[in-house]
Design an enzyme around this catalytic site. Structure first.
Site, PDB file in Angstrom:
ATOM      1  N   GLU A  35      19.953 122.050 105.463  1.00 29.37           N
ATOM      2  CA  GLU A  35      19.916 123.394 106.083  1.00 29.37           C
ATOM      3  C   GLU A  35      21.327 123.980 106.036  1.00 29.37           C
ATOM      4  O   GLU A  35      22.259 123.390 106.581  1.00 29.37           O
ATOM      5  CB  GLU A  35      19.429 123.281 107.537  1.00 29.37           C
ATOM      6  CG  GLU A  35      19.635 124.531 108.391  1.00 29.37           C
ATOM      7  CD  GLU A  35      18.931 125.778 107.855  1.00 29.37           C
ATOM      8  OE1 GLU A  35      17.710 125.740 107.674  1.00 29.37           O
ATOM      9  OE2 GLU A  35      19.629 126.795 107.603  1.00 29.37           O
ATOM     10  N   GLN A  43      12.836 134.009 115.803  1.00 32.22           N
ATOM     11  CA  GLN A  43      12.603 135.337 115.221  1.00 32.22           C
ATOM     12  C   GLN A  43      11.568 136.183 115.987  1.00 32.22           C
ATOM     13  O   GLN A  43      11.688 137.416 116.009  1.00 32.22           O
ATOM     14  CB  GLN A  43      12.192 135.196 113.747  1.00 32.22           C
ATOM     15  CG  GLN A  43      13.266 134.532 112.897  1.00 32.22           C
ATOM     16  CD  GLN A  43      12.752 134.101 111.526  1.00 32.22           C
ATOM     17  OE1 GLN A  43      12.008 134.806 110.863  1.00 32.22           O
ATOM     18  NE2 GLN A  43      13.162 132.908 111.091  1.00 32.22           N
ATOM     19  N   VAL A  78      19.547 123.897  98.933  1.00 28.32           N
ATOM     20  CA  VAL A  78      18.862 123.314  97.764  1.00 28.32           C
ATOM     21  C   VAL A  78      18.817 124.357  96.652  1.00 28.32           C
ATOM     22  O   VAL A  78      18.523 125.527  96.895  1.00 28.32           O
ATOM     23  CB  VAL A  78      17.433 122.869  98.145  1.00 28.32           C
ATOM     24  CG1 VAL A  78      16.662 122.397  96.916  1.00 28.32           C
ATOM     25  CG2 VAL A  78      17.487 121.781  99.204  1.00 28.32           C
ATOM     26  N   CYS A 161       4.459 137.087 110.215  1.00 26.27           N
ATOM     27  CA  CYS A 161       3.699 137.647 111.326  1.00 26.27           C
ATOM     28  C   CYS A 161       3.147 139.041 110.990  1.00 26.27           C
ATOM     29  O   CYS A 161       3.793 140.051 111.261  1.00 26.27           O
ATOM     30  CB  CYS A 161       4.558 137.719 112.590  1.00 26.27           C
ATOM     31  SG  CYS A 161       3.571 138.115 114.040  1.00 26.27           S
ATOM     32  N   ASP A 295       6.163 129.191 106.411  1.00 25.30           N
ATOM     33  CA  ASP A 295       6.093 130.418 105.617  1.00 25.30           C
ATOM     34  C   ASP A 295       6.146 130.177 104.106  1.00 25.30           C
ATOM     35  O   ASP A 295       5.620 130.985 103.331  1.00 25.30           O
ATOM     36  CB  ASP A 295       7.260 131.356 105.996  1.00 25.30           C
ATOM     37  CG  ASP A 295       7.112 131.936 107.398  1.00 25.30           C
ATOM     38  OD1 ASP A 295       6.093 131.654 108.063  1.00 25.30           O
ATOM     39  OD2 ASP A 295       8.032 132.666 107.817  1.00 25.30           O
ATOM     40  N   LYS A 303       1.482 134.086 108.374  1.00 24.99           N
ATOM     41  CA  LYS A 303       2.705 133.275 108.445  1.00 24.99           C
ATOM     42  C   LYS A 303       3.398 133.461 109.795  1.00 24.99           C
ATOM     43  O   LYS A 303       4.091 134.461 110.003  1.00 24.99           O
ATOM     44  CB  LYS A 303       3.634 133.657 107.291  1.00 24.99           C
ATOM     45  CG  LYS A 303       3.016 133.331 105.934  1.00 24.99           C
ATOM     46  CD  LYS A 303       3.935 133.629 104.791  1.00 24.99           C
ATOM     47  CE  LYS A 303       3.293 133.336 103.442  1.00 24.99           C
ATOM     48  NZ  LYS A 303       2.878 131.958 103.214  1.00 24.99           N
ATOM     49  N   THR A 304       3.190 132.501 110.688  1.00 20.93           N
ATOM     50  CA  THR A 304       3.766 132.589 112.036  1.00 20.93           C
ATOM     51  C   THR A 304       4.294 131.233 112.501  1.00 20.93           C
ATOM     52  O   THR A 304       3.866 130.186 112.005  1.00 20.93           O
ATOM     53  CB  THR A 304       2.709 133.042 113.075  1.00 20.93           C
ATOM     54  OG1 THR A 304       1.720 132.016 113.208  1.00 20.93           O
ATOM     55  CG2 THR A 304       2.047 134.350 112.694  1.00 20.93           C
ATOM     56  N   ALA A 306       3.610 130.192 115.425  1.00 13.13           N
ATOM     57  CA  ALA A 306       2.466 129.638 116.155  1.00 13.13           C
ATOM     58  C   ALA A 306       1.601 128.780 115.235  1.00 13.13           C
ATOM     59  O   ALA A 306       1.071 127.743 115.648  1.00 13.13           O
ATOM     60  CB  ALA A 306       1.639 130.775 116.746  1.00 13.13           C
ATOM     61  N   CYS A 338      -0.942 135.850 116.745  1.00  9.47           N
ATOM     62  CA  CYS A 338      -0.046 136.989 116.641  1.00  9.47           C
ATOM     63  C   CYS A 338      -0.096 137.770 117.950  1.00  9.47           C
ATOM     64  O   CYS A 338      -1.101 138.417 118.248  1.00  9.47           O
ATOM     65  CB  CYS A 338      -0.469 137.865 115.470  1.00  9.47           C
ATOM     66  SG  CYS A 338       0.770 139.090 115.099  1.00  9.47           S
TER      67      CYS A 338
HETATM   68  C1  LIG Z   1      10.385 140.338 113.539  1.00  8.38           C
HETATM   69  C2  LIG Z   1       9.598 139.054 113.526  1.00  8.38           C
HETATM   70  C3  LIG Z   1       8.603 138.865 114.465  1.00  8.38           C
HETATM   71  C4  LIG Z   1       7.856 137.691 114.494  1.00  8.38           C
HETATM   72  N1  LIG Z   1       6.926 137.520 115.469  1.00  8.38           N
HETATM   73  C5  LIG Z   1       6.273 136.343 115.574  1.00  8.38           C
HETATM   74  C6  LIG Z   1       5.420 136.076 116.675  1.00  8.38           C
HETATM   75  O1  LIG Z   1       5.257 136.903 117.560  1.00  8.38           O
HETATM   76  N2  LIG Z   1       4.792 134.873 116.742  1.00  8.38           N
HETATM   77  C7  LIG Z   1       4.978 133.916 115.783  1.00  8.38           C
HETATM   78  O2  LIG Z   1       4.419 132.825 115.917  1.00  8.38           O
HETATM   79  N3  LIG Z   1       5.781 134.141 114.713  1.00  8.38           N
HETATM   80  C8  LIG Z   1       6.438 135.316 114.587  1.00  8.38           C
HETATM   81  N4  LIG Z   1       7.300 135.531 113.542  1.00  8.38           N
HETATM   82  C9  LIG Z   1       7.279 134.607 112.382  1.00  8.38           C
HETATM   83  C10 LIG Z   1       8.055 133.313 112.559  1.00  8.38           C
HETATM   84  O3  LIG Z   1       9.362 133.591 112.983  1.00  8.38           O
HETATM   85  C11 LIG Z   1       8.053 132.570 111.229  1.00  8.38           C
HETATM   86  O4  LIG Z   1       6.724 132.433 110.777  1.00  8.38           O
HETATM   87  C12 LIG Z   1       8.680 131.194 111.337  1.00  8.38           C
HETATM   88  O5  LIG Z   1      10.025 131.278 111.736  1.00  8.38           O
HETATM   89  C13 LIG Z   1       8.613 130.472 109.989  1.00  8.38           C
HETATM   90  O6  LIG Z   1       9.220 129.219 110.082  1.00  8.38           O
HETATM   91  P1  LIG Z   1       9.741 128.469 108.770  1.00  8.38           P
HETATM   92  O7  LIG Z   1      10.323 127.175 109.234  1.00  8.38           O
HETATM   93  O8  LIG Z   1       8.690 128.451 107.729  1.00  8.38           O
HETATM   94  O9  LIG Z   1      10.900 129.425 108.258  1.00  8.38           O
HETATM   95  P2  LIG Z   1      12.264 129.756 109.023  1.00  8.38           P
HETATM   96  O10 LIG Z   1      12.163 129.521 110.478  1.00  8.38           O
HETATM   97  O11 LIG Z   1      12.661 131.106 108.550  1.00  8.38           O
HETATM   98  O12 LIG Z   1      13.254 128.645 108.482  1.00  8.38           O
HETATM   99  C14 LIG Z   1      13.546 128.467 107.116  1.00  8.38           C
HETATM  100  C15 LIG Z   1      14.872 127.727 107.042  1.00  8.38           C
HETATM  101  O13 LIG Z   1      15.097 127.316 105.689  1.00  8.38           O
HETATM  102  C16 LIG Z   1      16.454 127.512 105.387  1.00  8.38           C
HETATM  103  N5  LIG Z   1      16.609 127.656 103.938  1.00  8.38           N
HETATM  104  C17 LIG Z   1      16.339 128.758 103.197  1.00  8.38           C
HETATM  105  N6  LIG Z   1      16.665 128.514 101.908  1.00  8.38           N
HETATM  106  C18 LIG Z   1      17.120 127.232 101.848  1.00  8.38           C
HETATM  107  C19 LIG Z   1      17.607 126.415 100.794  1.00  8.38           C
HETATM  108  N7  LIG Z   1      17.714 126.886  99.556  1.00  8.38           N
HETATM  109  N8  LIG Z   1      17.967 125.157 101.099  1.00  8.38           N
HETATM  110  C20 LIG Z   1      17.881 124.673 102.369  1.00  8.38           C
HETATM  111  N9  LIG Z   1      17.444 125.413 103.407  1.00  8.38           N
HETATM  112  C21 LIG Z   1      17.071 126.678 103.135  1.00  8.38           C
HETATM  113  C22 LIG Z   1      16.855 128.763 106.157  1.00  8.38           C
HETATM  114  O14 LIG Z   1      18.244 128.812 106.377  1.00  8.38           O
HETATM  115  C23 LIG Z   1      16.058 128.610 107.447  1.00  8.38           C
HETATM  116  O15 LIG Z   1      16.783 127.994 108.466  1.00  8.38           O
HETATM  117  C24 LIG Z   1       8.085 136.693 113.505  1.00  8.38           C
HETATM  118  C25 LIG Z   1       9.100 136.876 112.553  1.00  8.38           C
HETATM  119  C26 LIG Z   1       9.850 138.040 112.565  1.00  8.38           C
HETATM  120  C27 LIG Z   1      10.953 138.208 111.542  1.00  8.38           C
END
Ligand SMILES: Cc1cc2nc3c(=O)[nH]c(=O)nc-3n(C[C@H](O)[C@H](O)[C@H](O)COP(=O)(O)OP(=O)(O)OC[C@H]3O[C@@H](n4cnc5c(N)ncnc54)[C@H](O)[C@@H]3O)c2cc1C
Length: 394
Positions: A35, A43, A78, A161, A295, A303-304, A306, A338
């Protein structure tokens, strides 16, 4: 060359949750997370930051404090995967090999797919909740608007989301009303899709919310350009390809998103560039020692965070079973949630599964706007996230 038993790509919502659950299940596992960021943000709070309820800093924590005890943090990025040799390459630490790989780098925001957006976001009435660097501009422009056109957009394709682009529109409308300027402002919500929400039960409620608030939805409108000098938003109509120009005084942009480039260009990618996993087991369809969630995965649900809360225990159970050469015991049903904020004191808590069937938590009708559910979003869910989910407890 470094080697880890379990290597996790991405220390976001999904990566940390899975690491914590694996450690809780078996503290002898050798786990590393790759990371690059120093900070992690909750978020979902950005909706309320954009609406002026919280400060941007309140959504973040130090990454170092979230990496579970005993898990190694490789602070790097990565660049590419080679699943045929159980290895990946990083920008600075070279090649790393693994027994099991979990891919969770999130979704990629493509600011440059809307011409003029990258240069204008954060300035001259152009704002976005989709980055910690721009979310403060949303509240600034909502607060400053006293008359004219307030425009809100939702692009074609998957976004984080699906309800989030709408939430900020309803909050802004409520703010305009409470501050006595609503009559002087036209509120327009443009979206590339044909409906306000994918699941009928909640869509019907949200259509009434939009109508009551005088928010005008314009469907099949895909934003392609911002002309900030003349304050014009340029759209392509999704069916007719016709160019449509809307003048704005403030515009909240939900940027186009996609699978991260380093994922979509790899052998791990399937249709659309997402990590190609079985929608129930979360195991890769071609590489048995690879899993994905969140995501960046191909899981066909909204994509959330939750959704990740329900995906993580399934992935962990199946991975632990695979280590013992046992069949996958757990199955993910597509649950996602959501919380659609409809004002400063109301929220519709949509929860559903792969088939679009409601999968509601509470013993009352969640398709109704409720103050209690707004309080859950404001206080309950952040606490659950930091202290429960990221610790692998809920
Ligand atoms: C405005 C907004 C409102 C939202 N509202 C809601 C809500 O109400 N309820 C809900 O459940 N969800 C909500 N979400 C969605 C939720 O935040 C995401 O679905 C969730 O954070 C996805 O998690 P993730 O681990 O897949 O990705 P992320 O939490 O985004 O984490 C991905 C990680 O991978 C890292 N990364 C990226 N590229 C690389 C690489 N090349 N090498 C190594 N690491 C890397 C990044 O730095 C990051 O830390 C919302 C999002 C936004 C932006």
């Amino acid at each position: 060359m470094a080697h880890h038993q379990v290597l996790i790509v991405g220390g976001g919502t999904a990566g940390i949750t899975v690491a914590a659950r694996l450690r809780n299940a078996d503290s002898s596992l050798d786990i590393a997370i790759i990371e690059p960021s120093d900070k992690h943000y909750y978020q979902p709070l950005w909706t309320l930051v954009g609406g002026g309820v919280f400060e941007p800093e309140e959504s973040g924590r130090e990454e170092a404090d979230l990496i579970p005890y005993g898990v190694q943090w490789i602070k790097d990025r990565v660049d590419s995967f080679d699943p045929n040799t159980n290895s990946l390459t990083t920008r600075e630490s070279g090649t790393i090999t693994y027994d099991y790989l979990i891919v969770a780098p999130g979704i990629q925001i493509n600011w440059d797919q809307v011409k003029g957006l990258k240069e204008s976001v954060g300035k001259d009435g152009v704002c976005s909740n989709y980055s910690i660097d721009t979310v403060a501009s949303t509240w600034k422009f909502v607060r400053e608007l006293k008359q004219g056109v307030a425009l809100f957009t939702q692009p074609a394709g998957a976004v984080k989301c699906g309800g989030a682009p709408q939430k900020i529109c309803y909050l802004a409308e409520d703010h305009f009303r409470r501050s006595g300027v609503r009559d002087q402002i036209e509120v327009i919500f443009t979206l590339a899709g044909p409906r306000l929400f994918a699941v009928d039960r909640y869509r019907e409620v949200l259509e009434k919310v939009a109508q009551r608030k005088g928010v005008e939805p314009r469907f099949r409108h895909n934003l392609v350009e911002i002309r900030s000098a003349s304050k014009e938003a340029i759209y392509r109509h999704m069916d007719t390809d016709e160019e449509i120009v809307i003048k704005y005084d403030m515009i909240h942009v939900t940027p186009p998103m996609s699978a991260p480039d380093f994922v979509s260009s790899s052998e791990l990618a399937g249709e659309g560039g997402w990590v190609d996993v079985d929608k129930h087991t979360l195991q890769h369809t071609r590489f048995a020692n690879v899993y994905a969630l969140g995501d960046a995965s191909s899981l066909p649900t909204s994509k959330t965070g939750a959704a990740i809360r329900k995906q993580a225990p399934v992935l962990v159970a199946n991975l632990l079973a695979a280590m013992k050469h046992q069949p996958a015991p757990a199955s993910y049903d597509g649950y996602t949630s959501c919380p659609v904020v409809t004002g400063y004191d109301s929220l519709v808590l949509a929860e559903f599964d792969y088939s679009g069937q409601p999968a509601e938590t509470f013993p009352f009708d969640q398709a109704k706007e409720r103050f209690s559910m707004f309080m859950l979003k404001k206080f309950g869910l952040p606490a659950l996230y930091w202290h429960g989910m990221l610790r692998g407890r809920v």
